[in-house]
Design a protein around this motif. Structure first.
Motif, PDB file in Angstrom:
ATOM      1  N   ALA A  40     -47.237 -41.629   6.816  1.00 34.84           N
ATOM      2  CA  ALA A  40     -48.594 -42.156   6.740  1.00 34.84           C
ATOM      3  C   ALA A  40     -48.527 -43.669   6.558  1.00 34.84           C
ATOM      4  CB  ALA A  40     -49.330 -41.508   5.571  1.00 34.84           C
ATOM      5  N   PRO A  41     -49.586 -44.372   6.915  1.00 34.94           N
ATOM      6  CA  PRO A  41     -49.602 -45.833   6.770  1.00 34.94           C
ATOM      7  C   PRO A  41     -49.306 -46.248   5.336  1.00 34.94           C
ATOM      8  CG  PRO A  41     -51.462 -45.124   8.092  1.00 34.94           C
ATOM      9  CD  PRO A  41     -50.826 -43.879   7.564  1.00 34.94           C
ATOM     10  N   GLY A  42     -48.357 -47.134   5.166  1.00 32.68           N
ATOM     11  CA  GLY A  42     -48.029 -47.640   3.851  1.00 32.68           C
ATOM     12  C   GLY A  42     -47.199 -46.707   2.992  1.00 32.68           C
ATOM     13  N   LYS A  43     -46.768 -45.594   3.563  1.00 32.20           N
ATOM     14  CA  LYS A  43     -45.989 -44.627   2.792  1.00 32.20           C
ATOM     15  C   LYS A  43     -44.639 -44.388   3.452  1.00 32.20           C
ATOM     16  CE  LYS A  43     -49.864 -42.130   0.720  1.00 32.20           C
ATOM     17  NZ  LYS A  43     -50.434 -40.779   0.448  1.00 32.20           N
ATOM     18  N   GLU A  44     -43.724 -43.832   2.670  1.00 31.83           N
ATOM     19  CA  GLU A  44     -42.411 -43.509   3.212  1.00 31.83           C
ATOM     20  C   GLU A  44     -42.474 -42.231   4.054  1.00 31.83           C
ATOM     21  OE1 GLU A  44     -39.601 -45.428  -0.320  1.00 31.83           O
ATOM     22  OE2 GLU A  44     -39.557 -43.284   0.094  1.00 31.83           O
ATOM     23  N   LEU A  85     -56.420 -28.440   7.956  1.00 32.33           N
ATOM     24  CA  LEU A  85     -55.974 -29.824   7.831  1.00 32.33           C
ATOM     25  C   LEU A  85     -56.846 -30.602   6.852  1.00 32.33           C
ATOM     26  CD1 LEU A  85     -55.070 -30.434  11.542  1.00 32.33           C
ATOM     27  CD2 LEU A  85     -53.537 -30.839   9.612  1.00 32.33           C
ATOM     28  N   LYS A  86     -56.200 -31.529   6.160  1.00 31.00           N
ATOM     29  CA  LYS A  86     -56.850 -32.363   5.163  1.00 31.00           C
ATOM     30  C   LYS A  86     -56.685 -33.836   5.558  1.00 31.00           C
ATOM     31  CE  LYS A  86     -55.378 -29.130   1.539  1.00 31.00           C
ATOM     32  NZ  LYS A  86     -54.630 -28.997   0.263  1.00 31.00           N
ATOM     33  N   PRO A  87     -57.558 -34.699   5.083  1.00 32.75           N
ATOM     34  CA  PRO A  87     -57.403 -36.131   5.394  1.00 32.75           C
ATOM     35  C   PRO A  87     -56.026 -36.664   5.002  1.00 32.75           C
ATOM     36  CG  PRO A  87     -59.576 -35.722   4.495  1.00 32.75           C
ATOM     37  CD  PRO A  87     -58.817 -34.429   4.369  1.00 32.75           C
ATOM     38  N   GLU A  88     -55.443 -36.131   3.949  1.00 34.23           N
ATOM     39  CA  GLU A  88     -54.126 -36.601   3.518  1.00 34.23           C
ATOM     40  C   GLU A  88     -53.006 -36.157   4.452  1.00 34.23           C
ATOM     41  OE1 GLU A  88     -56.397 -34.958   1.676  1.00 34.23           O
ATOM     42  OE2 GLU A  88     -55.426 -33.569   0.247  1.00 34.23           O
TER      43      GLU A  88
END
Length: 116
Positions: A40-44, A85-88
């Motif tokens: 995800a953006p900004g995540k590993e 599905l979830k936004p996360e």
């Protein structure tokens, strides 16, 4: 040399479903492990699910009960069925293949976007 190409990503509303596919070209040993990762953006990057040559599967806690990984060895294709599905779950999804001790082939990714 193994090449992997993901497809099936897209935009979906929360609660929806998508099915990702990963087509492999080149020689894939039936005993190879195959897996899905996401970033995800900004995540590993994190592991989502894996399947070994015997069909044994493993899932991240965050997707257990919602995602299902499967493989079709004659077609050299890996799948990821994603339900509820979830936004996360929004991320770039990558497939990988290779010896279970070290996956060494990676695809370019397919984007999944889940809106609330």
């Amino acid at each position: 040399q193994v090449q992997l190409v993901e497809s099936g990503g897209g935009s979906v509303q929360s609660g929806g479903s998508l099915r990702l596919s990963c087509a492999a070209s080149g020689f894939i040993h039936s005993w190879y492990c195959m897996a899905w990762f996401r970033q995800a953006p900004g995540k590993e990057r994190e592991g989502v699910a894996s399947i070994d040559g015997d069909g044994t599967t493993s899932y991240a806690n965050s997707v257990k009960g919602r995602f299902t990984i499967s493989r079709d060895n004659p077609k050299n294709t890996l799948y990821l069925q994603m339900n509820s599905l979830k936004p996360e779950d929004t991320a770039m999804y990558y497939c990988a293949a290779g010896p279970c001790s070290g996956l060494d082939a990676w695809g370019q990714g397919t984007l999944v976007t889940v809106s609330s």
